[in-house]
Design a protein around this motif. Structure first.
Motif, short mmCIF file in Angstrom:
data_model
loop_
_atom_site.label_atom_id
_atom_site.label_comp_id
_atom_site.label_asym_id
_atom_site.label_seq_id
_atom_site.Cartn_x
_atom_site.Cartn_y
_atom_site.Cartn_z
N SER A 190 0.97 -1.14 -0.08
CA SER A 190 0.02 0.09 0.00
C SER A 190 0.71 1.21 -0.03
O SER A 190 0.55 2.14 -0.68
CB SER A 190 -0.86 -0.07 1.12
N ASN A 191 2.05 1.20 0.76
CA ASN A 191 2.88 2.52 0.85
C ASN A 191 3.67 2.65 -0.82
O ASN A 191 3.74 3.75 -0.95
CB ASN A 191 3.92 2.33 1.66
N ALA A 192 4.02 1.37 -1.31
CA ALA A 192 4.61 1.43 -2.61
C ALA A 192 3.47 2.22 -3.63
O ALA A 192 3.81 3.25 -4.33
CB ALA A 192 5.11 0.39 -3.11
N SER A 193 2.28 1.70 -3.60
CA SER A 193 1.47 2.28 -4.28
C SER A 193 1.05 3.94 -3.93
O SER A 193 0.79 4.61 -4.97
CB SER A 193 -0.38 1.47 -4.05
N ASP A 209 1.33 6.86 -6.44
CA ASP A 209 -0.01 7.75 -6.77
C ASP A 209 0.50 9.29 -6.64
O ASP A 209 0.56 10.05 -7.69
CB ASP A 209 -0.78 7.73 -5.72
N LYS A 210 1.71 9.48 -5.52
CA LYS A 210 2.13 10.95 -5.34
C LYS A 210 3.02 11.27 -6.56
O LYS A 210 2.77 12.38 -6.99
CB LYS A 210 2.96 10.77 -4.23
N ARG A 211 3.95 10.38 -7.10
CA ARG A 211 4.77 10.75 -8.09
C ARG A 211 3.95 11.01 -9.42
O ARG A 211 4.01 12.01 -9.93
CB ARG A 211 5.79 9.62 -8.55
N ILE A 223 7.63 8.14 -5.46
CA ILE A 223 8.15 9.32 -5.48
C ILE A 223 9.34 9.32 -4.67
O ILE A 223 10.25 10.34 -4.68
CB ILE A 223 7.16 10.27 -4.70
N GLY A 224 9.81 8.34 -3.87
CA GLY A 224 11.13 8.25 -3.24
C GLY A 224 10.98 9.19 -1.75
O GLY A 224 10.19 9.71 -1.67
N MET A 225 11.91 8.82 -1.07
CA MET A 225 12.23 9.76 0.21
C MET A 225 13.75 10.34 0.08
O MET A 225 14.48 9.53 0.16
CB MET A 225 11.92 8.97 1.43
N GLU A 269 12.06 11.68 9.04
CA GLU A 269 10.88 12.01 9.52
C GLU A 269 9.53 10.87 9.24
O GLU A 269 8.90 10.66 10.22
CB GLU A 269 10.11 13.20 8.86
N ASN A 270 9.46 10.27 8.19
CA ASN A 270 8.30 9.41 7.91
C ASN A 270 8.69 7.96 8.52
O ASN A 270 7.76 7.36 8.97
CB ASN A 270 8.47 9.26 6.45
N LEU A 271 10.23 7.56 8.56
CA LEU A 271 10.26 6.10 9.30
C LEU A 271 10.88 6.35 10.42
O LEU A 271 11.01 5.23 11.25
CB LEU A 271 11.26 5.41 8.43
N GLY A 291 0.61 6.55 9.61
CA GLY A 291 1.88 6.46 9.90
C GLY A 291 2.56 5.19 10.92
O GLY A 291 3.21 5.36 11.60
N VAL A 292 1.77 4.15 10.40
CA VAL A 292 2.31 3.10 11.34
C VAL A 292 2.31 1.95 10.74
O VAL A 292 2.99 0.87 11.12
CB VAL A 292 1.18 2.71 12.82
N GLY A 293 1.85 1.71 9.45
CA GLY A 293 1.78 0.43 8.35
C GLY A 293 2.94 -0.20 8.35
O GLY A 293 3.39 -1.36 8.57
N PHE A 294 3.97 0.92 8.14
CA PHE A 294 5.21 0.58 7.84
C PHE A 294 5.94 -0.44 8.97
O PHE A 294 6.62 -1.44 8.57
CB PHE A 294 6.15 1.90 7.60
N TYR A 295 5.74 -0.12 10.04
CA TYR A 295 6.25 -1.06 11.26
C TYR A 295 5.79 -2.20 11.34
O TYR A 295 6.38 -3.07 12.00
CB TYR A 295 6.16 -0.16 12.41
N GLY A 328 12.74 6.31 -6.63
CA GLY A 328 11.95 5.22 -6.15
C GLY A 328 12.37 4.58 -4.77
O GLY A 328 13.35 5.11 -4.07
N THR A 329 11.71 3.59 -4.38
CA THR A 329 12.30 2.99 -3.01
C THR A 329 12.39 1.60 -3.12
O THR A 329 11.41 0.93 -3.77
CB THR A 329 11.16 3.53 -1.91
N THR A 330 13.27 1.13 -2.44
CA THR A 330 13.67 -0.61 -2.27
C THR A 330 13.51 -0.74 -0.85
O THR A 330 14.30 -0.21 0.10
CB THR A 330 14.74 -0.93 -2.76
#
Ligand code: ADP
Ligand code: MG
Length: 667
Positions: A35-38, A42-44, A81-83, A90-92, A141-145, A188-190
């Motif tokens: 979902s985060n990747a999606s 979307d943002k990009r 969009i990458g970070m 901040e996000n992680l 802001g918790v899904g990642f964990y 992007g993000t890996t």
């Protein structure tokens, strides 16, 4: 330059909480990461579209999954969009900080101040959604964990759009995280998850399964099937090795096989319910139903609705054509699937369906739900209730429509699930009876088809006051009951109630269009009789009083009264009841009392009346025995009449040996 940073103390505890207690199910980590990747894509896409940059086209975006069993890593990468270094921090680094929520609020704000900017964004952006805003999934802001539930180490490598340098964020969990410069060519993000070690204890987790192709495919099909970008994985396949004609023709030629890898898209991307109805064929619906809900047969009816308003949602519902094999067991799970923005949140949301429509399969998808932090539940059930109410109405509408316009299918449906509706009438003291009374049907004495109550009433002769019904095991048995004689005579229709719940449902209904229901076993059938007839019958009973009293005495409290019957023509005896409780009902309540141990149920007793036909020859013999004062003979006659009546009702007789002895004595 790399420097180790500490989570704040609260963050450490929060992370611990997050990892161990927010989610009930570890497997959802993949849903969260995808979902985060999606969201990132979307943002990009949104940004490049609003900046008018030619950028990537929609088809260039994808999410890629790679499992490496040797290194125990599961890698999920996206070209979203990458970070930047700061964003990683901040996000992680701050738990419960959602870059996605900020983003969404940012554009909502921008849209408010400048309505135009989002309106002329590419119109294909969000499947023609009214808003045209990206349907961002993240917000807490918790899904990642959640990935820490299955990983001992997480590495995130990201290059943000417009940045020169890529950075990595690495953490082993609560001890903290490290951000350093890294290599990554494309924006992007890996995310590289190093899975925890398997726990070999009996109930231990097997984390290796998340490296299996099968598991990954299953999880994506379950939770992320409708992510709008392709989720790609290179999968192992096998093919026949090419051989020349000569080789093939040679003696003993056996083809050899080689494995190769091929990219496969694991998600179907566009949910069928988001497509325009005109673009969906009957086959599409049927196939979707069969594959999603594990049924071999096509559904009997498909209900597809789109609702926009205070709360917007899409619903795709199916009425199965067959009863699922486990439908009446505890294993059967009632409820609809619940999606929020195309991501599956709940598999069997029971609150979306009233129990009496429990046979309906399907799903509801809504962007408007406020989910709780684990996204496994809703925060308010007000929204859910509003949806459930509308869905119930819709199902009820469809069934009514089917009843009027497609009777064959409705009959089929009713044979499969009608009993559920009758229970619905009866349950909760009849709270829902008015919603269901038009949908229930019964067999009847005047047609081979099932009839609704309304249809019965339309066939009633004008002088008929009640809606009559008979209860028993089978139509054949009911048709042969002595009680039926008079109804055949008068041409009154009788509903045949062969399901245990039938009479209970009718009792709770009480009446329909002002017409009350009456069991044909009721002592008072409510027929209009003239004063003359009444006088005649009273006189007959008066004259017979001595005989009838003698029979009643001989029966020792087994019956409340003995009368000369007005209804019997050819049959010698029958039982009726005079307090509105039928014999069938007493039988069912007694059986239930035994099963449930609720002895109160067994206290409902029918007041039994033995009705004797005074017009048949045997009655003369009975009279004679009474006038002779032959006690033994009176007892034999009385008991035989009573036992016969029981047998006719399908009830057991108390003493079958005595019964047969009595017959022999009289032969
Ligand atoms: P949420 O998705 O609810 O915002 P998460 O804990 O899942 O919370 O993610 C936190 C934030 O990290 C996101 O809001 C987003 O800004 C950022 N993020 C996570 N994964 C990615 C990714 N693959 N690409 C870009 N940013 C991401
Ligand atoms: Mg998220």
């Amino acid at each position: 330059m790399s420097r180790k940073k500490q989570f704040k103390a609260e963050s450490k505890r929060l992370l611990d909480l997050m990892i161990n207690s927010i989610y009930t199910n570890k497997e959802i980590f993949l849903r969260e990461i995808i979902s985060n990747a999606s969201d990132a894509i979307d943002k990009r896409y949104y940004k490049s579209a609003s900046a008018g940059k030619s950028g990537l086209s929609r088809n260039d975006y994808s999410i890629r999954i790679e499992a490496d069993k040797d290194n125990r890593t599961l890698t999920i990468s996206d070209n979203g969009i990458g970070m930047s270094e700061k964003e990683l921090d901040e996000n992680l680094g701050i738990i419960a900080n959602s870059g996605s929520l900020d983003f969404k609020q940012g554009i909502e704000q921008a849209v408010k101040t400048d309505k135009k900017s989002s309106a002329d964004l590419s119109s294909d952006f969000v499947n023609d959604d009214a808003s045209n805003l990206p349907d961002i999934i993240g917000q807490f802001g918790v899904g990642f964990y959640s990935a820490f539930m299955v990983s001992k180490r997480i590495e995130v490598i990201s290059l943000a759009e417009g940045e020169e340098k890529a950075y990595s964020w690495t953490s082993d969990g609560a001890s903290g995280y490290r951000i350093e410069e890294s290599d990554r060519e494309e924006v992007g993000t890996t995310i590289i998850l190093t899975l925890r070690d398997d726990n070999d204890e009996p109930d231990g987790e097997n984390y290796s399964k998340y490296l299996e192709e099968m598991t990954i495919k299953r999880l994506i099909a379950k939770y992320s099937d409708y992510i709008r970008y392709p989720i790609v994985m290179s999968v192992e396949k096998s093919r026949e090795k090419p051989a020349t004609e000569e080789e093939k023709n040679a003696d003993g030629y056996k083809p050899t096989y080689e494995t190769f890898y091929e990219d496969e898209i694991l998600n179907s991307m566009i949910p069928i319910w988001k497509k325009k109805k005109s673009e969906i064929s009957k086959d599409d619906y049927n196939e979707f139903y069969k594959s999603k809900f594990y049924d071999m047969s096509d559904p009997l009816k498909v209900i597809h609705t789109k609702v926009e308003g205070v709360i917007s949602y899409d619903a795709l519902l199916f009425i199965p054509s067959e009863v699922p094999f486990n439908y009446y067991t505890k294993d059967y799970k009632h409820g609809l699937q619940l999606y929020s923005s195309g991501v599956m949140i709940m598999d069997n949301c029971e609150d979306l369906l009233p129990q009496y429509f429990g046979f309906v399969k399907g799903l509801v998808d809504s962007q408007d739900l406020s989910l709780n932090i684990s996204r496994e539940m809703l925060q308010q059930d007000r929204q859910l209730k509003a949806i459930a109410q509308r869905i119930e109405k819709k199902i009820s509408q469809s069934l009514n429509e089917m009843l009027t316009n497609d009777r064959d299918n409705y009959n089929k449906f009713f044979k499969a699930f009608g009993i559920q509706l009758k229970f619905g009438v009866y349950d909760y003291f009849g709270m829902n009876k008015d919603k269901l009374k038009d949908l229930i049907m019964f067999q009847s004495s005047s047609t081979n088809e099932l009839s609704t109550i309304k249809e019965y009433i339309s066939r009633m002769p004008s002088e008929q006051k009640y809606i009559y019904y008979a209860t028993g095991e089978s139509v054949a048995k009911l048709e042969a009951m002595p009680h039926m004689d008079i109804f055949k005579d008068k041409g009154y229709e009788v509903f045949f109630c062969t399901d245990e719940v039938d009479e209970f449902a009718l009792k709770i209904l009480g009446e329909y269009d002002g017409k009350e229901f009456k069991n044909i076993g009721d002592n008072d059938l409510g027929f209009d009789i003239s004063d003359e007839e009444k006088e005649k019958s009273d006189k007959k009973n008066e004259d017979a009083k001595k005989v009838l009293d003698a029979v009643k005495d001989a029966l020792d409290e087994k019956v409340t009264s003995v009368i000369l019957s007005n209804r019997l023509k050819e049959h010698p005896v029958c039982l009726s009841t005079s307090n509105g409780i039928s014999l069938e009902m007493t039988k069912i309540l007694k059986a239930q009392a035994e099963v449930t141990g609720n002895s109160g149920m067994a206290d409902f007793n029918a007041d039994v009346v033995l009705e004797i036909n005074g017009n048949l020859p045997f009655y003369g013999n009975l009279e004679k025995a009474v006038s002779d004062g032959d006690e033994e003979r009176i007892k034999d006659y009385a008991m035989l009449l009573y036992d016969q009546a029981l047998l006719i009702e399908g009830l057991p007789i108390e003493d079958s040996v005595e019964f047969s002895k009595r017959i022999c004595r009289l032969m």
